[in-house]
Motif scaffolding. Structure first.
Motif, PDB file in Angstrom:
ATOM      1  N   SER A 175      -7.679   9.456  -1.354  1.00  0.00           N
ATOM      2  CA  SER A 175      -6.455  10.055  -1.898  1.00  0.00           C
ATOM      3  C   SER A 175      -6.363   9.869  -3.412  1.00  0.00           C
ATOM      4  CB  SER A 175      -5.221   9.458  -1.213  1.00  0.00           C
ATOM      5  OG  SER A 175      -4.939   8.156  -1.674  1.00  0.00           O
ATOM      6  N   SER A 219      -3.858  15.082  -1.682  1.00  0.00           N
ATOM      7  CA  SER A 219      -3.834  13.629  -1.846  1.00  0.00           C
ATOM      8  C   SER A 219      -2.650  13.000  -1.112  1.00  0.00           C
ATOM      9  CB  SER A 219      -3.782  13.263  -3.334  1.00  0.00           C
ATOM     10  OG  SER A 219      -2.600  13.753  -3.940  1.00  0.00           O
ATOM     11  N   ALA A 224      -7.349   5.873   1.643  1.00  0.00           N
ATOM     12  CA  ALA A 224      -6.569   5.514   0.456  1.00  0.00           C
ATOM     13  C   ALA A 224      -7.370   5.784  -0.816  1.00  0.00           C
ATOM     14  CB  ALA A 224      -6.141   4.050   0.521  1.00  0.00           C
ATOM     15  N   LEU A 256       0.670   3.850  -3.077  1.00  0.00           N
ATOM     16  CA  LEU A 256       0.246   5.229  -2.861  1.00  0.00           C
ATOM     17  C   LEU A 256       1.370   6.218  -3.168  1.00  0.00           C
ATOM     18  CD1 LEU A 256      -1.927   4.910   0.379  1.00  0.00           C
ATOM     19  CD2 LEU A 256      -2.709   5.177  -1.987  1.00  0.00           C
ATOM     20  N   GLN A 301       1.134   9.072  -5.986  1.00  0.00           N
ATOM     21  CA  GLN A 301       1.379  10.493  -5.716  1.00  0.00           C
ATOM     22  C   GLN A 301       2.460  11.042  -6.630  1.00  0.00           C
ATOM     23  OE1 GLN A 301      -0.924  11.812  -3.836  1.00  0.00           O
ATOM     24  NE2 GLN A 301      -1.598   9.698  -3.519  1.00  0.00           N
ATOM     25  N   ALA A 338      -2.989  10.129   1.665  1.00  0.00           N
ATOM     26  CA  ALA A 338      -2.256   8.877   1.512  1.00  0.00           C
ATOM     27  C   ALA A 338      -1.425   8.573   2.758  1.00  0.00           C
ATOM     28  CB  ALA A 338      -1.356   8.934   0.279  1.00  0.00           C
ATOM     29  N   THR A 365       0.825  -1.213   0.000  1.00  0.00           N
ATOM     30  CA  THR A 365       0.000   0.000   0.000  1.00  0.00           C
ATOM     31  C   THR A 365       0.853   1.254   0.000  1.00  0.00           C
ATOM     32  OG1 THR A 365      -1.771  -1.155   1.181  1.00  0.00           O
ATOM     33  CG2 THR A 365      -1.795   1.252   1.253  1.00  0.00           C
ATOM     34  N   GLY A 393      -0.021  13.219  -7.817  1.00  0.00           N
ATOM     35  CA  GLY A 393      -0.398  13.699  -6.500  1.00  0.00           C
ATOM     36  C   GLY A 393      -0.287  15.199  -6.329  1.00  0.00           C
TER      37      GLY A 393
END
Length: 332
Positions: free
Chosen positions: A263, A223, A260, A211, A215, A227, A207, A219
């Protein structure tokens, strides 16, 4: 705030609700044969989601319907480009629903074993393909100037999307294991707790990596903050699970999944489908939206209906909140 933004946020909220709720019963389905060592345990595992799994899928139906009504061009482009993955999701969800309903219709181990296989397939395939779909939405897809998808299935199978698919699946497995630890007793509860800890470590690594990659691609400050909070919530959930505080652990994974997904939508906005061919071909909320009158009418209807749906589903979870025990089962 413009109604296009309101409905983008509403649809994001519906998807958050879907992944939070359907996420744990995907995890339960994936773990059915892993934690269910015999028929009695497998029956207990299924009983934990028996009263709620179909209600969880209502969020998917509403999210799809809201997208169709509020952003018809987004809906059309999404389904034309992602036809095969979405069709596979639909078929496997149907098979899963049939298996859950018909598993107990015959006292036959062979029959129930076949239904268990369908439940597992109907849980792991949608979990994987939803991750693939949402990762591609964030990354972007090949759209021409008319916002038509001009890529192939191979374009969807890029490294970022495949990584996202694996990360989604790992998070759902962890979410489901913690839910089983919360809803079961004795040895089944202890094994679910231990599995959640092991799976959670893998899910946390995947994860954070996914993420961070998302980003880096698209991102912004908002966000990135969401995250980071999602990663923190997942960590808190895993610590609580290690301490056998399954209620707090489940709250942690619930918040982590919600943040999540939030985000990803925050990174996406104001686009709904970025184009990898030309930034000018990116489909935005304004370009994809219905008429102002349609959005106003939908807002009025949603303000009345959505609270009732949430209240009913909350009531059903409260009624079926007790732990499930493993009872001996006689089958032929």
């Amino acid at each position: 705030m413009e109604l296009t933004t309101v409905w983008f946020l509403a649809i994001a909220g519906l998807w958050i609700g879907y992944f939070v709720l359907e996420g744990f019963d995907f995890g339960v389905g994936i773990l059915l044969r892993v934690l269910g060592r015999d028929e009695a345990e497998r029956r207990a595992v299924i009983t934990t989601i028996g009263p709620v799994w179909d209600g969880n899928e209502v969020w998917l139906i509403v999210a799809g319907g809201a997208t169709f009504a509020a952003f018809p061009e987004w809906y059309a482009t999404l389904f034309s480009g992602f036809y095969l993955p979405l069709f596979a999701i639909l078929v496997t969800l149907i098979l899963r629903g049939v298996a859950l309903e018909y598993r107990g219709k015959r006292d036959d181990l062979l029959w129930r074993g076949r239904m268990d296989t369908l439940i597992t397939i109907g849980s792991v395939v949608p979990a994987f393909l939803w991750g693939l779909t949402f990762a591609n939405l964030v990354r972007g897809v090949p759209l021409d100037a008319s916002h038509e998808y001009v890529g192939s299935l191979g374009d969807l199978l890029n490294p970022f999307a495949l990584f996202g698919a694996v990360a989604f699946t790992a998070v759902f497995v962890t979410h489901g294991a913690i839910f089983l630890a919360l809803r079961t007793t004795d040895d089944l509860r202890r094994r679910a707790n231990r599995l959640a800890t092991r799976a959670g470590l893998v899910a946390a690594i995947l994860t954070v990596g996914f993420l961070a990659w998302a980003q880096d691609l698209r991102g912004d400050t908002g966000s990135i903050v969401l995250a980071g909070l999602a990663a923190g919530a997942l960590g808190v959930g895993l610590v609580a699970n290690k301490l056998a505080r399954e209620g707090w652990a489940f709250m942690g994974t619930t918040v982590a999944v919600g943040l999540a997904v939030a985000s990803l939508f925050t990174a996406l906005f104001p686009a709904v489908m970025p184009s990898t061919l030309d930034p000018q071909s990116t489909l935005t909320t304004v370009e994809a939206a219905s008429t102002p009158y349609t959005l106003k009418l939908m807002t009025f209807i949603a303000a009345i209906v959505l609270p009732l749906v949430i209240l009913y589903q909350g009531w059903s979870y409260w009624v079926f909140r007790k732990r499930v025990t493993v009872e001996p089962v006689a089958v032929s």
